[in-house]
Write an enzyme that holds these catalytic residues in place. Sequence first.
Site, mmCIF file in Angstrom:
data_model
loop_
_atom_site.group_PDB
_atom_site.id
_atom_site.type_symbol
_atom_site.label_atom_id
_atom_site.label_comp_id
_atom_site.label_asym_id
_atom_site.label_seq_id
_atom_site.Cartn_x
_atom_site.Cartn_y
_atom_site.Cartn_z
ATOM 1 N N ASP A 62 0.825 -1.091 -0.021
ATOM 2 C CA ASP A 62 0.022 -0.028 -0.028
ATOM 3 C C ASP A 62 0.847 1.248 -0.004
ATOM 4 O O ASP A 62 2.075 1.101 0.216
ATOM 5 C CB ASP A 62 -1.085 -0.001 1.308
ATOM 6 C CG ASP A 62 -0.228 -0.297 2.696
ATOM 7 O OD1 ASP A 62 1.063 -0.284 2.647
ATOM 8 O OD2 ASP A 62 -1.082 -0.638 3.468
ATOM 9 N N ASN A 69 -7.494 -2.894 14.614
ATOM 10 C CA ASN A 69 -9.017 -3.288 13.866
ATOM 11 C C ASN A 69 -9.164 -4.230 12.906
ATOM 12 O O ASN A 69 -10.013 -4.624 12.409
ATOM 13 C CB ASN A 69 -9.676 -1.947 13.273
ATOM 14 C CG ASN A 69 -9.033 -1.298 12.004
ATOM 15 O OD1 ASN A 69 -8.002 -2.141 11.590
ATOM 16 N ND2 ASN A 69 -9.412 -0.521 11.439
ATOM 17 N N HIS A 114 -7.232 -4.721 9.945
ATOM 18 C CA HIS A 114 -6.884 -4.488 8.831
ATOM 19 C C HIS A 114 -5.770 -5.097 8.341
ATOM 20 O O HIS A 114 -4.786 -5.495 9.204
ATOM 21 C CB HIS A 114 -6.827 -2.977 8.606
ATOM 22 C CG HIS A 114 -5.776 -2.202 8.950
ATOM 23 N ND1 HIS A 114 -5.999 -1.095 9.749
ATOM 24 C CD2 HIS A 114 -4.477 -2.506 8.803
ATOM 25 C CE1 HIS A 114 -4.674 -0.545 9.753
ATOM 26 N NE2 HIS A 114 -3.726 -1.402 9.323
ATOM 27 N N GLU A 170 -9.465 -1.900 5.345
ATOM 28 C CA GLU A 170 -10.189 -1.712 6.486
ATOM 29 C C GLU A 170 -11.432 -2.630 6.783
ATOM 30 O O GLU A 170 -11.971 -3.246 5.722
ATOM 31 C CB GLU A 170 -10.778 -0.343 6.704
ATOM 32 C CG GLU A 170 -9.356 0.814 6.407
ATOM 33 C CD GLU A 170 -8.427 0.896 7.705
ATOM 34 O OE1 GLU A 170 -8.673 -0.007 8.723
ATOM 35 O OE2 GLU A 170 -7.837 1.727 8.016
#
Length: 261
Positions: free
Chosen positions: A87, A156, A158, A163
């Site tokens: 990313d 979380n 990811h 996400e």
Amino acid sequence: MFPINEWGTSMSAAAFENVENEELALHRTANDAATDLANRIANIVRDKPDAVLGLATGGTMEPVYEALIAMNRDGLSFAGVRSFNLDEYLGLDPTHPMSYRATMHRIFFDHVDILPENTHLPNGTATDLTAESAAYENAIRQTGGIDLQILGIGRNGHIGFNEPGSTVNSRTRVVTLAPDTISANSRFFNRTEEQPVQAITMGLGTILEARQIAILATGKSKARALDNAMRGPVTPDCPASFLQDHKSVSWIADNEAADLL
Ligand code: GLP
């Protein structure tokens, strides 16, 4: 209960059904866990000097790259390796110090013999981001696909910048970061700097096509996410949970991240 025997050993995860090759490697310290991942990367590169590696950023990965730099000094060559990072932040020029491109040069590429032209990250300043995403997918495909994708995990759940809510078939695309991700990553930015709230990331579908995956989780802040990812339902609410359905995944953790398993 996930099978846990001794620290520092790897075991087949019999608790996972329908999985050909899933493994949990537990370590006492974050550094031991990072060294384990570095050794796995090194083994792949020794077996296949032109291996295609899927690389990741994040604090968790820094000791992995330190270990690989030391191995390079001792003779492990990356001269034939091709790499694709997961990313990049949207809007950060590759020369911006906090771009993932510049970060990868600072923490890894500039210290080993990998050829810069063989390293790939999405360009977060491309004018046509849809075309940039499609070109990234094509570039991966043209190499024959990723041999080993390494992953960290967000608090979380990811992976990359996929996400919660990301679908299993998602491909490289522009995403908006979750508030928790922005706050977790704010430590890397000066207070005066504009922190990006969007990114371009490989999709879950892209990641899951890698032939092997190794995910590294260290520290207390990752315990809940790791437990959800490994033992919770397979759901877009925890993107890393889709790894449960991959045919060759190694979960590597230190004792703090493994606390809830
Ligand atoms: C970042 C990256 C992920 C990384 C994760 C955890 O936002 N996009 O690839 O795995 O969040 O980062 P850290 O290792 O710093 O906790």
